[in-house]
Write a protein that holds these residues in place. Sequence first.
Motif, PDB file in Angstrom:
ATOM      1  N   UNK A 165      -3.726 -82.465  40.045  1.00 57.30           N
ATOM      2  CA  UNK A 165      -2.802 -83.330  40.789  1.00 57.30           C
ATOM      3  C   UNK A 165      -1.875 -84.068  39.835  1.00 57.30           C
ATOM      4  N   UNK A 166      -2.424 -84.421  38.640  1.00 56.40           N
ATOM      5  CA  UNK A 166      -1.604 -85.114  37.645  1.00 56.40           C
ATOM      6  C   UNK A 166      -0.356 -84.313  37.313  1.00 56.40           C
ATOM      7  N   UNK A 167      -0.499 -82.991  37.333  1.00 51.49           N
ATOM      8  CA  UNK A 167       0.601 -82.136  36.908  1.00 51.49           C
ATOM      9  C   UNK A 167       1.429 -81.735  38.125  1.00 51.49           C
ATOM     10  N   UNK A 168       2.204 -82.693  38.616  1.00 53.42           N
ATOM     11  CA  UNK A 168       3.029 -82.433  39.801  1.00 53.42           C
ATOM     12  C   UNK A 168       4.037 -81.338  39.476  1.00 53.42           C
ATOM     13  N   UNK A 169       4.084 -80.297  40.303  1.00 57.45           N
ATOM     14  CA  UNK A 169       5.009 -79.198  40.012  1.00 57.45           C
ATOM     15  C   UNK A 169       6.451 -79.687  39.920  1.00 57.45           C
ATOM     16  N   UNK A 170       7.129 -79.265  38.877  1.00 61.79           N
ATOM     17  CA  UNK A 170       8.545 -79.570  38.703  1.00 61.79           C
ATOM     18  C   UNK A 170       9.312 -78.593  39.598  1.00 61.79           C
ATOM     19  N   UNK A 171       9.991 -79.101  40.613  1.00 61.64           N
ATOM     20  CA  UNK A 171      10.659 -78.190  41.556  1.00 61.64           C
ATOM     21  C   UNK A 171      11.679 -77.271  40.888  1.00 61.64           C
ATOM     22  N   UNK A 172      12.212 -77.696  39.756  1.00 62.82           N
ATOM     23  CA  UNK A 172      13.192 -76.833  39.079  1.00 62.82           C
ATOM     24  C   UNK A 172      12.569 -76.075  37.918  1.00 62.82           C
ATOM     25  N   UNK A 173      11.254 -76.206  37.754  1.00 66.17           N
ATOM     26  CA  UNK A 173      10.575 -75.540  36.642  1.00 66.17           C
ATOM     27  C   UNK A 173      10.472 -74.042  36.861  1.00 66.17           C
ATOM     28  N   UNK A 174      10.111 -73.336  35.800  1.00 63.15           N
ATOM     29  CA  UNK A 174       9.997 -71.881  35.887  1.00 63.15           C
ATOM     30  C   UNK A 174       8.579 -71.466  36.255  1.00 63.15           C
ATOM     31  N   UNK A 217     -16.376 -55.143  41.079  1.00 63.85           N
ATOM     32  CA  UNK A 217     -15.652 -53.898  40.812  1.00 63.85           C
ATOM     33  C   UNK A 217     -14.139 -54.094  40.705  1.00 63.85           C
ATOM     34  N   UNK A 218     -13.668 -55.298  41.011  1.00 65.46           N
ATOM     35  CA  UNK A 218     -12.214 -55.547  40.999  1.00 65.46           C
ATOM     36  C   UNK A 218     -11.972 -57.007  40.638  1.00 65.46           C
ATOM     37  N   UNK A 219     -10.766 -57.334  40.150  1.00 67.45           N
ATOM     38  CA  UNK A 219     -10.490 -58.745  39.843  1.00 67.45           C
ATOM     39  C   UNK A 219     -10.475 -59.594  41.106  1.00 67.45           C
ATOM     40  N   UNK A 220     -10.884 -60.853  40.974  1.00 60.14           N
ATOM     41  CA  UNK A 220     -10.898 -61.765  42.126  1.00 60.14           C
ATOM     42  C   UNK A 220      -9.484 -61.998  42.653  1.00 60.14           C
ATOM     43  N   UNK A 221      -8.510 -62.073  41.749  1.00 61.24           N
ATOM     44  CA  UNK A 221      -7.105 -62.271  42.130  1.00 61.24           C
ATOM     45  C   UNK A 221      -6.253 -61.296  41.325  1.00 61.24           C
ATOM     46  N   UNK A 222      -5.823 -60.171  41.915  1.00 66.43           N
ATOM     47  CA  UNK A 222      -5.040 -59.179  41.164  1.00 66.43           C
ATOM     48  C   UNK A 222      -3.720 -59.721  40.621  1.00 66.43           C
ATOM     49  N   UNK A 223      -3.191 -60.772  41.285  1.00 69.52           N
ATOM     50  CA  UNK A 223      -1.923 -61.350  40.800  1.00 69.52           C
ATOM     51  C   UNK A 223      -1.878 -62.830  41.156  1.00 69.52           C
ATOM     52  N   UNK A 224      -1.288 -63.612  40.274  1.00 75.60           N
ATOM     53  CA  UNK A 224      -1.098 -65.031  40.574  1.00 75.60           C
ATOM     54  C   UNK A 224       0.208 -65.500  39.946  1.00 75.60           C
ATOM     55  N   UNK A 225       0.748 -66.584  40.485  1.00 77.41           N
ATOM     56  CA  UNK A 225       1.980 -67.172  39.948  1.00 77.41           C
ATOM     57  C   UNK A 225       1.641 -68.559  39.419  1.00 77.41           C
ATOM     58  N   UNK A 226       1.978 -68.794  38.149  1.00 73.32           N
ATOM     59  CA  UNK A 226       1.668 -70.062  37.492  1.00 73.32           C
ATOM     60  C   UNK A 226       2.946 -70.728  37.002  1.00 73.32           C
ATOM     61  N   UNK A 227       2.895 -72.039  36.860  1.00 69.75           N
ATOM     62  CA  UNK A 227       4.048 -72.748  36.300  1.00 69.75           C
ATOM     63  C   UNK A 227       4.102 -72.520  34.795  1.00 69.75           C
ATOM     64  N   UNK A 228       5.276 -72.268  34.279  1.00 67.46           N
ATOM     65  CA  UNK A 228       5.433 -72.067  32.833  1.00 67.46           C
ATOM     66  C   UNK A 228       4.904 -73.279  32.066  1.00 67.46           C
ATOM     67  N   UNK A 229       5.153 -74.487  32.613  1.00 69.90           N
ATOM     68  CA  UNK A 229       4.746 -75.720  31.922  1.00 69.90           C
ATOM     69  C   UNK A 229       3.229 -75.811  31.738  1.00 69.90           C
TER      70      UNK A 229
END
Length: 500
Positions: free
Chosen positions: A49-58, A96-108
């Motif tokens: 929660x401390x790391x509030x997403x920067x709306x303009x971040x990558x 037999x497979x990854x729990x999450x095949x793909x995810x999107x993370x903040x660059x920061x």
Amino acid sequence: ELALKSLGNEGLFLFSSLDTNNDLYLSPEEFKPIAEKLTGIAPISEFEEEEAPDPSGETLSVVAKFQPLVMETMTKSKDGFLGISHVALSGLRNWTAPAAPMTVLLARQFKAFLPPKNKLDLGDPWWIIPSELNIFTGYLSNNRFYPPPPKGKEVIIHKLLSMFHPRPFVKTRFAPQGAVACIQAISSFYYTVAFRIHAEFQLNEPPDFPFWFSPGQFTGHIILSKDSSHVREFKLFVPNNRSLNVDMEWLYGASESSNMEVDIGYLPQMELESTGPSIPTVIHDENGNVIDSRDPSGEPIQFVFEEITWQQEIPWEEAAQKLEVAMYPFKKISYLPFTEAFERAKAEKKLVHSILLWGALDDHPSVPLPLPGSGRTLRETVLESSPILALLNESFISSWSLVKELEELQSNRENEFYSKLADLHLEKYNFPVEIIICLPNGTVVHHINANYFLDITSMKPEDVESSIFSFSTNFEDPSTATYLQFLKEGLQRAKPYLQT
């Protein structure tokens, strides 16, 4: 006793796995894994929660690739897993497979990989997650199912490893724990950072008993801007270049002292990779106005990234070696592949100091814990000590090998010399670790089993019947003195051969 009476053995075992401070009281924080399991809802943790997403971040898209453990490579597979209940291996077989095949993370979020201000030289390692364990502190409990909440820089590593399996422990039960990194390349605006992580997974949940899955290591690199606003490239993987790269340990009873089964195996693929550079979530035109991320025809806007010109860099192999030495100080001297060690010994007219193991010496966690003669004990004591390092560097070529690899070399008749070298080694091998000193032609002049070595060094000098080893008063540590004596006796026994 009251708790045992109320809950029974297995109930108390589960309670203890949650009661992390052993006060026989479950705080809300300790009860959280069960609450999440029953409700299916995981609250957002405070540090995220401390790391509030920067709306303009990558944002960076990361994909997981996973091929399950090859069951036939486990030593227990040779007898068809006789005596091992199907339940014990259920977590492993079902993965037999990854729990999450793909995810999107903040660059920061990847700023955890940036170097501290005092570590800006190429190849100068720093700890992202410091190791808190050593030979004196012991190890963490096997009786746990749910990882503790990650804190600080652990958060991004926990998120990444959760793509493989929902229960990653970013701090392993055994030393060396943690994550270490160093700069591999520097440009005006970017770093390439190489990293190595020791982490493990808990594959079972109650009512089954714990099953620990410990890859030898996770390694990889990240190219990111110096302010962490942009990630150009990210890759993390478990090396698969050796015939065995995973340790497994599982309990058979409801207590810390219950029987533990151990095995090793081969994992063909476990990796994370970015699909491309991080991209802005919001795009502005030259006047600062927000524009659509798709062009008029509906196609996503294509980004063009500038070429990075590196001003300083070191090869990946050099960076990896620096990280290895940070994790394992005994690697201050080189441990060469088996056949290469004998070729070098012949060229330099030195002896070969060889360690033959059931599990790996420089991947985590080596021969598993229940074995008192484990590679872990050797590498954290005598092999790290300055007098041993000095003598090994001066008079020996060092190598370590897996029994499985030498068995393959032994049966390969294409090179009779290498086959014979393997044969001479395996003749002397006793489970779990054998330390061997031999001539460049493979003749063994001295050897000792690690269990025996550790037994005699834990005894008082006057209780040691054998006159093979004498204790020196030059070193306070009897194991260092005894290992030094072992090496010197090897040199002495080899003299007649080396002089001819």
